[in-house]
Design a protein around this motif. Structure first.
Motif, mmCIF file in Angstrom:
data_model
loop_
_atom_site.group_PDB
_atom_site.id
_atom_site.type_symbol
_atom_site.label_atom_id
_atom_site.label_comp_id
_atom_site.label_asym_id
_atom_site.label_seq_id
_atom_site.Cartn_x
_atom_site.Cartn_y
_atom_site.Cartn_z
ATOM 1 N N LEU A 74 14.831 7.665 -5.825
ATOM 2 C CA LEU A 74 13.776 8.099 -6.738
ATOM 3 C C LEU A 74 12.681 7.038 -6.823
ATOM 4 C CD1 LEU A 74 12.890 10.127 -8.977
ATOM 5 C CD2 LEU A 74 14.247 8.736 -10.561
ATOM 6 N N VAL A 193 11.187 11.374 -3.286
ATOM 7 C CA VAL A 193 11.308 12.029 -4.585
ATOM 8 C C VAL A 193 10.434 11.258 -5.566
ATOM 9 C CG1 VAL A 193 12.853 12.771 -6.420
ATOM 10 C CG2 VAL A 193 13.674 12.699 -4.051
ATOM 11 N N MET A 195 8.609 10.743 -9.330
ATOM 12 C CA MET A 195 8.659 11.076 -10.750
ATOM 13 C C MET A 195 7.433 10.523 -11.460
ATOM 14 S SD MET A 195 11.485 10.292 -13.758
ATOM 15 C CE MET A 195 12.538 11.672 -13.300
ATOM 16 N N SER A 202 8.725 13.972 -18.301
ATOM 17 C CA SER A 202 8.797 13.565 -16.904
ATOM 18 C C SER A 202 8.566 14.786 -16.037
ATOM 19 C CB SER A 202 10.147 12.921 -16.567
ATOM 20 O OG SER A 202 11.162 13.900 -16.469
ATOM 21 N N THR A 204 9.060 15.690 -11.900
ATOM 22 C CA THR A 204 9.566 15.216 -10.618
ATOM 23 C C THR A 204 9.244 16.221 -9.517
ATOM 24 O OG1 THR A 204 11.397 14.086 -11.712
ATOM 25 C CG2 THR A 204 11.622 14.482 -9.347
ATOM 26 N N HIS A 206 10.409 17.050 -5.798
ATOM 27 C CA HIS A 206 11.455 16.773 -4.810
ATOM 28 C C HIS A 206 11.130 17.560 -3.543
ATOM 29 C CE1 HIS A 206 15.255 16.203 -2.856
ATOM 30 N NE2 HIS A 206 15.805 15.627 -3.910
#
Length: 370
Positions: A74, A193, A195, A202, A204, A206
């Motif tokens: 991440l 990935v 964030m 948050s 994110t 992906h």
């Protein structure tokens, strides 16, 4: 002795894993699933630790590796656009894999198909048990009797409600909400990935495997109202939470409109499930139906481990389900309790509540090894 019959409610992760092992140990499992087919959406989840060994023994690890997202750790994106990471934060290592949840469920169901009866598009409406078994009434199928019933049907478990009581007695929302949707296009960065954060929020992105997914985690009321169960209202709630800020996310140029128009939005409150016991007579609970709270995607691994543990104990004491269920709970609670205790840390890392908390998280993340 007649072949023991086990009804498993839920064809997600725990249900077919349990069915696979029971079928190979002399049981006759039946899996009932409310949906007419397997879900095609869902965020990526990890298969790691003991769950990887279970997948290997099931013979499905090569298929999981082929379906893996292959995304590295991440990466946090700061307000200035600077990237911090990639960070491991529980990411797969060695033979561990990260796969889309829908792929994991499909592979598990296919592995369990030999020796398992599947009832899709149906649900349980009533349970009546005695010392010898459980009489089950279905929404569509004819009533049947089973030696044992297992609820592997998630946070909002039907089996738990029928056998243990109202959801409110055991499920406590924690003031965090999760939503996911497929963006139907490749990620702008197909290898990472990412964030993005604002206080209490948050977002994110992906890359999954060529079709990006968006994940939203945000803080909200600890006691959600009835509107939080309505899909149209859920889309409005998510869109409204994220309109307070401008998000420099190329995949979501019109974030509020894209969320409000999403047809496959998954939404739920992050909740803690706690029960004094995971079984009542010949009815037992498994995975999120019995316990949950995981913000690092390892709930699926726990589900597989719990299912294998339950199957092992039932196989060791086929004539004494009460003993088997006590041993299963004793063994698996230890793993579950450790994960539940990590909730606050996970929330602080993934969705800091304040600007100061966000700054502190980023400063700390810069010091972590990649």
């Amino acid at each position: 002795m007649a072949q023991p019959t086990v009804l498993i409610c839920g064809a997600g992760i725990a249900g077919p894993t349990l069915a696979f092992w029971l079928a190979r140990n002399g049981f006759a499992p039946t899996v009932v699933e409310r949906s007419v087919g397997l879900r095609t959406s869902g965020n990526p989840v990890d298969v790691h630790g003991d769950a990887t060994g279970i997948a290997r023994r099931m013979g499905i690890l090569p298929r999981l590796q082929a379906a893996a997202t292959q995304a590295p750790g991440l990466t946090f994106v700061t307000q200035s656009g600077h990237r911090i990471g990639p960070l491991r934060l529980g990411r797969p290592r060695g033979d561990d894999v990260e796969v889309p949840r829908a792929d994991l469920a499909a592979i598990l169901c296919e592995a369990a198909a030999d020796g398992t009866e599947f009832l899709f598009g149906d649900s349980i409406t009533a349970l009546h048990q005695d010392d010898g078994g459980v009489d089950v009434t279905f929404e569509h199928s004819a009533p049947r009797r089973f030696h044992l019933v297992v609820g592997a049907d998630g946070l909002h478990s039907t089996v738990r409600g029928l056998a243990f009581g109202p959801e409110a007695d055991y499920v406590r929302p924690l003031g965090l909400y999760i939503a996911t949707l497929s963006l139907g296009q490749p990620a702008a960065d197909p290898t990472t990935v990412l964030m993005y954060n604002q206080p209490g929020l948050s977002l994110t992105i992906h890359p999954v495997r060529g079709t990006a997914g968006a994940g939203f985690i945000f803080r909200g009321p600890k006691h959600p109202g009835a509107e939080y169960r309505d899909p149209e209202a859920q889309r409005r709630i998510v869109a409204g939470a994220y309109t307070r800020y401008v998000w420099p996310v190329p995949e979501l140029p019109d974030l509020p409109d894209q969320v409000r128009g999403a047809q496959d939005l998954y939404f739920d409150a992050v909740s803690r499930v706690r029960l004094p016991g995971w079984s009542r007579g010949r009815v037992a609970l498994l995975a999120d139906a019995a316990s949950c709270v995981s913000l690092f995607g390892d709930g699926s691994s726990l589900a597989m481990v719990g299912a294998a543990t339950l199957a092992e104990e039932l196989s060791a004491a086929p004539g004494d389900p009460a003993l088997a269920l006590r041993r299963y709970e004793s063994r698996h609670r230890r793993a579950v309790n450790a994960r539940q205790r990590g909730y606050r840390l996970g929330a602080a890392i993934l969705v800091p509540a304040t600007r100061a908390g966000l700054t502190a998280r980023n400063l700390t993340a810069r010091l972590l090894p990649g």
